[in-house]
Design an enzyme around this catalytic site. Structure first.
Site, PDB file in Angstrom:
ATOM      1  N   ILE A 153     -38.896  -3.023   4.825  1.00  0.00           N
ATOM      2  CA  ILE A 153     -39.255  -1.848   4.025  1.00  0.00           C
ATOM      3  C   ILE A 153     -40.600  -2.071   3.336  1.00  0.00           C
ATOM      4  CG2 ILE A 153     -38.617  -0.422   2.041  1.00  0.00           C
ATOM      5  CD1 ILE A 153     -35.679  -0.890   2.762  1.00  0.00           C
ATOM      6  N   CYS A 154     -40.633  -2.998   2.402  1.00  0.00           N
ATOM      7  CA  CYS A 154     -41.823  -3.164   1.563  1.00  0.00           C
ATOM      8  C   CYS A 154     -43.041  -3.663   2.327  1.00  0.00           C
ATOM      9  CB  CYS A 154     -41.503  -4.100   0.411  1.00  0.00           C
ATOM     10  SG  CYS A 154     -40.099  -3.530  -0.588  1.00  0.00           S
TER      11      CYS A 154
END
Length: 242
Positions: A153-154
């Protein structure tokens, strides 16, 4: 985990071959040429064209990392940040609501980057934050080296979005981390499918260093803090003094 990744890569390769096989010879040749031109693995990282984006290395998120040790993750991201600074590569650090549930950026990283302000944001995809994107655009650089927690995600979201915007993006696997094997595998498959190379912290730095006779080589290897490399460098220094 290695068997699963190998199996996934094999399936992707077979799918690619099937696609090329169904095309006409001319179309297949054209596709192959275009793939070579667009293959980011063939483009070397440059200290003059790269920017390092570190996303959400926050104490709350790091505490949940399970695909590597917290100690190794901290070591690698700090070493990467130090090497980038030595090479003159801009470093941008951002955190998701650091006053909230994920906590502040790990103190080891902020200590390694004096003067670098952590950009606080609320959006999940760092690329969608105007302040983060403006900081990247201000550098005028087109290669973005991304590391983050979590990997899928990040790190992956801004890498994917920046590539779609025309940037050459790479993700540093061992300076990122996630919470279980499924998330790690999903993130790696998506990056592979998007043509985003995955690298490691030392390779990214050495790729930008280019030469062992560079005046900054000693400092870069010191920043990377690879035990075997440090020992070899110490031995060489010892012999050179005789």
């Amino acid at each position: 985990m290695k068997i699963r990744q190998l199996f996934s890569a094999t399936l992707l390769g077979l799918a690619t071959l099937a696609t090329l096989g169904s095309a006409t010879p001319a179309a297949a040749a054209s596709t192959s040429a275009a793939s070579m031109q667009q293959n980011a693995n063939l483009s070397m990282l440059s200290r003059d064209n790269a920017v390092l984006l570190l996303v959400d290395h926050q104490v709350g998120l790091i505490s949940g990392v399970r695909d590597t040790t917290v100690g190794d993750l901290k070591h690698n991201v700090v070493a990467l940040a130090k090497a980038a600074r030595t090479l003159g590569v801009p470093v941008i650090v951002t955190a998701t609501m650091p006053d909230g549930m994920w906590g502040p950026t790990m103190p080891e990283l902020t200590a390694a980057l004096p003067g670098v302000q952590v950009i606080s944001r609320t959006v999940i995809n760092a690329w969608e934050d105007p302040k983060v994107r403006a900081a990247i655009e201000k550098t005028g650089r087109k290669q973005i080296i991304v590391a983050g927690v979590s990997l899928e995600i990040c790190a992956s979201f801004p890498a994917l979005s920046a590539k779609a915007a025309g940037y050459d993006t790479r993700v540093v696997l061992d300076a990122s981390g996630t919470f279980n094997e499924a998330k790690r595998t999903a993130g790696l498959q998506r990056l592979l499918g998007a043509g985003i190379p995955v690298t490691d912290y030392a390779t990214a730095a050495v790729e930008m260093l280019r030469s062992n006779v560079d005046p900054k080589a000693g400092q870069v290897y010191g920043d990377l803090d690879m035990p075997f490399a440090t020992l070899v460098w110490q031995m060489q220094s010892g012999f050179s003094k005789k």
